[in-house]
Scaffold this active site. Structure first.
Site, PDB file in Angstrom:
ATOM      1  NE  ARG A 152     -29.230  -6.095 -40.361  1.00 51.81           N
ATOM      2  CZ  ARG A 152     -29.231  -7.095 -41.439  1.00 51.81           C
ATOM      3  NH1 ARG A 152     -29.219  -8.438 -41.226  1.00 51.81           N
ATOM      4  NH2 ARG A 152     -29.870  -6.771 -42.701  1.00 51.81           N
ATOM      5  CD  GLU A 205      -4.032   7.573 -24.077  1.00 51.85           C
ATOM      6  OE1 GLU A 205      -4.797   8.315 -23.474  1.00 51.85           O
ATOM      7  OE2 GLU A 205      -3.807   7.669 -25.225  1.00 51.85           O
ATOM      8  CE  LYS A 224     -11.503   3.775 -22.499  1.00 49.12           C
ATOM      9  NZ  LYS A 224     -10.714   3.691 -23.706  1.00 49.12           N
ATOM     10  CD  GLU A 247     -16.448  10.168 -26.282  1.00 51.75           C
ATOM     11  OE1 GLU A 247     -17.010  10.004 -27.404  1.00 51.75           O
ATOM     12  OE2 GLU A 247     -15.459  10.055 -25.781  1.00 51.75           O
ATOM     13  NE  ARG A 255     -15.919   6.101 -23.662  1.00 50.76           N
ATOM     14  CZ  ARG A 255     -16.199   4.885 -24.275  1.00 50.76           C
ATOM     15  NH1 ARG A 255     -17.265   4.088 -23.753  1.00 50.76           N
ATOM     16  NH2 ARG A 255     -15.471   4.066 -24.953  1.00 50.76           N
ATOM     17  CG  HIS A 312      -2.327   9.270 -29.165  1.00 49.83           C
ATOM     18  ND1 HIS A 312      -2.849  10.305 -29.474  1.00 49.83           N
ATOM     19  CD2 HIS A 312      -2.892   8.574 -28.299  1.00 49.83           C
ATOM     20  CE1 HIS A 312      -3.899  10.350 -28.527  1.00 49.83           C
ATOM     21  NE2 HIS A 312      -3.778   9.293 -27.496  1.00 49.83           N
TER      22      HIS A 312
HETATM   23  N1  LIG Z   1     -10.864   2.647 -29.584  1.00 50.69           N
HETATM   24  C1  LIG Z   1     -10.364   3.266 -28.499  1.00 50.69           C
HETATM   25  O1  LIG Z   1     -10.861   3.498 -27.441  1.00 50.69           O
HETATM   26  C2  LIG Z   1      -9.208   3.685 -29.019  1.00 50.69           C
HETATM   27  C3  LIG Z   1      -8.264   4.552 -27.991  1.00 50.69           C
HETATM   28  C4  LIG Z   1      -7.028   4.906 -28.307  1.00 50.69           C
HETATM   29  C5  LIG Z   1      -6.187   4.667 -29.582  1.00 50.69           C
HETATM   30  N2  LIG Z   1      -6.965   3.997 -30.462  1.00 50.69           N
HETATM   31  C6  LIG Z   1      -6.521   3.644 -31.722  1.00 50.69           C
HETATM   32  O2  LIG Z   1      -5.598   2.785 -31.590  1.00 50.69           O
HETATM   33  C7  LIG Z   1      -4.602   2.962 -32.677  1.00 50.69           C
HETATM   34  C8  LIG Z   1      -3.160   3.099 -31.997  1.00 50.69           C
HETATM   35  O3  LIG Z   1      -2.838   1.768 -31.363  1.00 50.69           O
HETATM   36  P1  LIG Z   1      -1.359   1.643 -30.759  1.00 50.69           P
HETATM   37  O4  LIG Z   1      -0.784   2.630 -30.182  1.00 50.69           O
HETATM   38  O5  LIG Z   1      -1.543   0.364 -30.225  1.00 50.69           O
HETATM   39  O6  LIG Z   1      -0.733   1.235 -32.314  1.00 50.69           O
HETATM   40  P2  LIG Z   1      -0.881   0.011 -33.714  1.00 50.69           P
HETATM   41  O7  LIG Z   1      -1.989  -0.913 -33.316  1.00 50.69           O
HETATM   42  O8  LIG Z   1      -0.780   1.080 -34.855  1.00 50.69           O
HETATM   43  O9  LIG Z   1       0.478  -0.733 -33.190  1.00 50.69           O
HETATM   44  C9  LIG Z   1       1.898  -0.007 -33.256  1.00 50.69           C
HETATM   45  C10 LIG Z   1       2.911  -0.879 -34.042  1.00 50.69           C
HETATM   46  O10 LIG Z   1       3.249  -2.054 -33.018  1.00 50.69           O
HETATM   47  C11 LIG Z   1       3.181  -3.096 -33.700  1.00 50.69           C
HETATM   48  N3  LIG Z   1       2.703  -4.162 -32.695  1.00 50.69           N
HETATM   49  C12 LIG Z   1       2.000  -4.108 -31.965  1.00 50.69           C
HETATM   50  N4  LIG Z   1       1.950  -5.165 -30.746  1.00 50.69           N
HETATM   51  C13 LIG Z   1       3.277  -5.683 -31.064  1.00 50.69           C
HETATM   52  C14 LIG Z   1       3.983  -6.278 -30.185  1.00 50.69           C
HETATM   53  N5  LIG Z   1       3.663  -7.019 -29.301  1.00 50.69           N
HETATM   54  N6  LIG Z   1       5.360  -6.367 -30.599  1.00 50.69           N
HETATM   55  C15 LIG Z   1       6.026  -5.917 -31.579  1.00 50.69           C
HETATM   56  N7  LIG Z   1       5.187  -5.114 -32.450  1.00 50.69           N
HETATM   57  C16 LIG Z   1       3.715  -4.648 -32.061  1.00 50.69           C
HETATM   58  C17 LIG Z   1       2.120  -3.007 -34.674  1.00 50.69           C
HETATM   59  O11 LIG Z   1       2.086  -4.004 -35.733  1.00 50.69           O
HETATM   60  C18 LIG Z   1       2.304  -1.366 -35.317  1.00 50.69           C
HETATM   61  O12 LIG Z   1       3.290  -1.481 -36.220  1.00 50.69           O
HETATM   62  C19 LIG Z   1      -5.081   4.165 -33.425  1.00 50.69           C
HETATM   63  O13 LIG Z   1      -5.550   3.941 -34.715  1.00 50.69           O
HETATM   64  C20 LIG Z   1      -6.032   4.736 -32.487  1.00 50.69           C
HETATM   65  O14 LIG Z   1      -7.065   5.493 -33.156  1.00 50.69           O
HETATM   66  C21 LIG Z   1      -8.379   3.628 -30.156  1.00 50.69           C
HETATM   67 ZN   LIG Z   2      -5.138   8.829 -25.947  1.00 53.24          ZN
END
Ligand SMILES: NC(=O)c1ccc[n+]([C@@H]2O[C@H](COP(=O)([O-])OP(=O)(O)OC[C@H]3O[C@@H](n4cnc5c(N)ncnc54)[C@H](O)[C@@H]3O)[C@@H](O)[C@H]2O)c1
Ligand SMILES: [Zn+2]
Length: 348
Positions: A110, A174, A208, A218, A222, A245
């Site tokens: 939890r 972003e 942020k 939210e 937000r 993205h």
């Molecule tokens: N919680 C939130 O507020 C929020 C906001 C935006 C996005 N997201 C989520 O985040 C995700 C996308 O995140 P992302 O863009 O970081 O992608 P990701 O976490 O999928 O990472 C992208 C790729 O890079 C690799 N990688 C990560 N760090 C590395 C490093 N230092 N060196 C080499 N490779 C590395 C990962 O293993 C992966 O293959 C999505 O699932 C999205 O829904 C969440």
């Molecule tokens: Zn975004």
């Protein structure tokens, strides 16, 4: 090392930003922790050191692994190692890892503390900050989840050099949106492009953090973080464009600027400023060739953040705010944008 504090209604937590931030983990672990469960991915070279017994769990790559099955697996592994609510989960990775490990932590016993060690640019300026966690369902992305604020976040900018170039660029998409959101939350007026990377990341984190602090769940403010995302999401869902993205958001930011200009909310100079920022990050600005405009409008109307009609975060005299827009205006601007993209392509 730069420290930003995220101030929530009932508590605050530190975000450390800079080269080698991951080595500060022991300092930010909650007191009394006896075990640590590290969650990471194989492609992430970063390791972390803790001074208590720990186990490391490696999750698969890709959005299909961002599932409830993976969350269940993690929780079972936590249980098998004897993790309790007084211990800590440490997520080492990008948004995928921090979202999933954060969600597992939110529901394990939890609610167990989590520290995010964010290793992608998108993670550092967005996903790791703000307490949204979750997983995908076959029916759609991020349809299950919880608000679960981390105990601390470490943004290690040293790790960003190892990122695949497109992942880095996705993060800059972003980051580009934050260039236009400062006014709303009283951020100092700075030329972000001129700052070194870690200071720029820190600015985004602080911005942020202020938005989340004012609107943890939210309810309103937000939504400005959604700047550029309405068309961005539609482009991602329409698919077939091979856009990350942040790249889709970049096109969405350009569109949002043109729409705001069309509605008389901003002038041509401000639109130009959007283009300048997107060029600075070498991000795409125009609609991909072959975009189905009707499909994009339909998808924008369905965006989960739109409640009836078309809703956009748009720039204006009071800064970026959420406004309702007539579909006819959206269509007109989208069509003009598509014509420009075609004209640009036809240039020799
Ligand atoms: N919680 C939130 O507020 C929020 C906001 C935006 C996005 N997201 C989520 O985040 C995700 C996308 O995140 P992302 O863009 O970081 O992608 P990701 O976490 O999928 O990472 C992208 C790729 O890079 C690799 N990688 C990560 N760090 C590395 C490093 N230092 N060196 C080499 N490779 C590395 C990962 O293993 C992966 O293959 C999505 O699932 C999205 O829904 C969440
Ligand atoms: Zn975004």
């Amino acid at each position: 090392m730069i420290e930003v504090r995220i101030e929530l209604a009932d508590r605050s937590y530190p975000v450390l930003i800079g080269a080698g931030a991951r080595h500060r983990l022991v300092e930010v672990l909650p007191g009394g922790v006896e075990r640590v469960a590290v969650v990471t991915q194989s492609s992430i070279g970063a390791t972390v050191d803790v001074d208590v017994p720990s186990r490391t769990f490696v999750i698969e790559q890709g959005e299909q692994a961002k599932s409830l099955a993976t969350v269940e697996e993690l929780c079972r592994e936590f249980s098998q190692m004897g993790l309790t609510r007084h211990d800590c989960v440490v997520a080492v990775g990008g948004g995928m890892v921090t979202d999933l490990a954060g969600f597992a932590a939110a529901i394990y016993h939890r609610g167990t503390p989590v520290v995010h060690v964010s290793t992608t640019l998108l993670g550092q300026v967005d996903a790791a900050i703000g307490g949204k966690t979750g997983a995908n369902l076959p029916e759609g992305k991020n349809l299950v989840g919880a608000f679960w604020q981390p105990a601390a976040v470490l943004c290690d900018t040293e790790l960003l050099v190892a990122l695949p170039p497109r992942e880095y660029r996705s993060g800059t998409g972003e980051m580009a949106k934050y260039h236009f959101l400062g006014d709303r939350v009283g951020m100092p007026d700075v030329a972000l492009e001129d700052l070194p990377l870690d200071e720029r990341v820190a600015y985004c984190v602080e911005l942020k953090g202020r938005v989340v602090g004012a609107d943890e769940r939210e309810g309103g403010l937000r939504n400005i973080l959604n700047y550029g995302h309405t068309l961005g999401h539609a482009l991602e869902i329409a698919g077939g464009f091979d856009l990350r993205h942040g790249e889709a958001v970049a096109i969405g930011l350009h569109f949002a600027a043109l729409l705001a200009e069309h509605l008389g909310r901003i002038d041509a100079d401000r639109v130009e400023e959007h283009r300048r920022v997107l060029s600075f990050y070498e991000l795409p600005q125009e609609l991909p060739a072959g975009s189905d405009l009707d499909a994009l409008v339909a998808l924008m109307g369905r965006d989960k953040k739109a409640i009836g009609g078309l809703r956009f975060a748009l720039d204006g005299p009071r800064g970026v705010e959420v406004v309702d827009v007539d579909a006819s205006d959206v269509e007109a601007v989208l069509r003009a944008m598509a014509d420009r993209s075609v004209a640009a392509e036809e240039e020799p």
